[in-house]
Enzyme design. Structure first.
Site, PDB file in Angstrom:
ATOM      1  N   HIS A   1      -4.603  -3.367   6.422  1.00  0.00           N
ATOM      2  CA  HIS A   1      -4.430  -3.600   4.983  1.00  0.00           C
ATOM      3  C   HIS A   1      -5.803  -3.972   4.416  1.00  0.00           C
ATOM      4  O   HIS A   1      -6.101  -5.140   4.158  1.00  0.00           O
ATOM      5  CB  HIS A   1      -3.414  -4.728   4.731  1.00  0.00           C
ATOM      6  CG  HIS A   1      -3.373  -5.112   3.276  1.00  0.00           C
ATOM      7  ND1 HIS A   1      -2.887  -4.285   2.299  1.00  0.00           N
ATOM      8  CD2 HIS A   1      -3.795  -6.224   2.626  1.00  0.00           C
ATOM      9  CE1 HIS A   1      -3.002  -4.872   1.122  1.00  0.00           C
ATOM     10  NE2 HIS A   1      -3.564  -6.048   1.291  1.00  0.00           N
TER      11      HIS A   1
ATOM     12  N   ASP B   1       0.843  -1.202   0.000  1.00  0.00           N
ATOM     13  CA  ASP B   1       0.000   0.000   0.000  1.00  0.00           C
ATOM     14  C   ASP B   1       0.883   1.259   0.000  1.00  0.00           C
ATOM     15  O   ASP B   1       0.594   2.235  -0.688  1.00  0.00           O
ATOM     16  CB  ASP B   1      -0.911  -0.009   1.235  1.00  0.00           C
ATOM     17  CG  ASP B   1      -1.617  -1.343   1.378  1.00  0.00           C
ATOM     18  OD1 ASP B   1      -2.507  -1.634   0.589  1.00  0.00           O
ATOM     19  OD2 ASP B   1      -1.238  -2.126   2.284  1.00  0.00           O
TER      20      ASP B   1
END
Ligand SMILES: NC(=O)C1=CN([C@@H]2O[C@H](COP(=O)(O)OP(=O)(O)OC[C@H]3O[C@@H](n4cnc5c(N)ncnc54)[C@H](O)[C@@H]3O)[C@@H](O)[C@H]2O)C=CC1
Ligand SMILES: O=C([O-])CC(=O)C(=O)O
Length: 329
Positions: free
Chosen positions: A186, A158
């Site tokens: 996440h 990410d």
């Protein structure tokens, strides 16, 4: 130099196929560090796993001291220095991450015991398989002899996605984009924060000059990138996940840059920045001498605080759900 042993679970899967050659080329532990690969998968994937082993031998990697394929977790975990936990059931199109929870937490409980029994002291664990933060928490809880700080999850993908978006938007190479932060889970509640980011040494907000984009599309693009890749490929991200997993372990073992710039890692929360304690939460960290530390003292505005709280609350809910799944199992 004595080889280090790296375990990759789910090694016959698509991230496995991408990450094993990266590790064998030194992308994870450096260009001088020989590695022994332990690849684990389940019995039905045994033949495919053997095929990966054959290909790794055929590639004749100078750093690959040995490569072994296992379907028994206890054998695979013996003498492991780094464990990259990719094995599990991935999300398919249309599935929410919580749908994969019950299948995966049971695996992480079982493999925690195998790691605890067999891994070398100081073994560093990175959980990639989703729900990554909660799988990592279940692993940590069920491997009490492994120090909590040695169990982490992947949010570097990410983080790298955020760097990529800012680089594309500004036309400045990603190496000159620094200090984005991924806070929390996440999942689509993660908070990609640009308030401390710089592009070519200047504040990212100044360089981009479009707060509506940074507070809107930028955030949702990073949050939804996993789903967008699944939609485009019909499969979840594999090469970018593998590459980011190598980045995560490399920086943890070899250190983050001397300029003090940070990376994002999912780590056991100590309550910094009012994150809930007792979950694996993604924070900005720097690493030195094989240890990570959370970057402290960053100013957090009310808008960021609300987003950091929401993703923390999701992790607390996931933890409760995971414990329910394990109790029902
Ligand atoms: N944290 C992150 O940034 C990302 C996480 N992921 C997650 O990583 C995981 C793996 O993704 P892919 O490689 O695409 O999936 P895949 O389905 O291609 O591979 C998973 C492998 O795990 C194996 N497996 C299942 N149960 C196992 C067990 N008990 N022990 C060992 N191996 C086992 C399967 O046989 C399969 O070979 C998924 O959970 C996915 O959602 C994917 C992308 C990014
Ligand atoms: O979204 C998914 O299921 C795969 C994943 O974790 C990602 O690509 O970030």
């Amino acid at each position: 130099m004595a080889p280090k042993t790296v375990l990759v679970t789910g090694a016959a899967g698509q991230i496995g196929y991408a990450i094993c050659p990266m590790i064998a080329r030194g992308a994870m532990l450096g260009p001088d560090q020989p590695v022994v690969l332990h690849m684990l998968d389940i019995e039905p994937a045994k033949q495919a796993l053997e095929g990966v082993r054959m290909e790794l031998i055929d590639a004749a990697y100078p750093l690959l001291a040995d490569v072994k394929a296992f379907t028994d977790a206890e054998q695979a975990c013996k003498g492991v220095d780094v464990a990259v936990m990719v094995g599990g059931f991935p999300r398919k199109a249309g599935m929410e991450r919580k749908d994969v929870m019950s299948k995966n937490v049971a695996i992480y409980k079982a493999q925690a015991s195998a790691l605890e029994k067999g891994a070398n002291p100081g073994c560093k664990v990175l959980v990639v398989a989703n729900p990554a933060n909660t799988n990592a928490l279940i692993l940590k809880e069920n491997a009490p002899s492994i120090p909590a700080e040695n169990v982490t999850c992947l949010t570097r993908l990410d983080h790298n996605r955020a760097l990529g978006q800012l680089s594309e938007r500004s036309g400045v190479h990603n190496t000159k984009v620094k200090n984005v932060i991924i806070w929390g889970n996440h999942s689509s509640t993660q908070y990609p924060d640009v308030n401390h980011a710089t592009i070519d040494g200047k504040p990212a907000r100044e360089v981009i000059g479009d707060d509506a984009y940074l507070d809107g599309d930028f955030i949702t693009t990073v949050q939804q990138r996993g789903a967008a890749i699944i939609k485009a490929r019909g499969l979840s991200s594999a090469l970018s996940a593998a590459s980011s997993a190598c980045d995560h372990i490399r920086d943890w073992v070899l250190g983050t840059p001397a300029d003090g710039s940070w990376v994002s890692m999912g780590v056991y929360s100590d309550g910094s920045y009012d994150a809930p304690k007792g979950v694996i939460y993604s924070f900005p960290v720097t690493c030195k001498d094989g240890k990570w530390s959370i970057v402290q003292g960053l100013s957090i505005d009310a808008n960021s605080a609300a987003k950091m709280k929401a993703t923390g609350e999701e992790l607390v809910e996931e933890k409760a759900l995971a414990l329910e799944c394990l109790a029902d199992a």
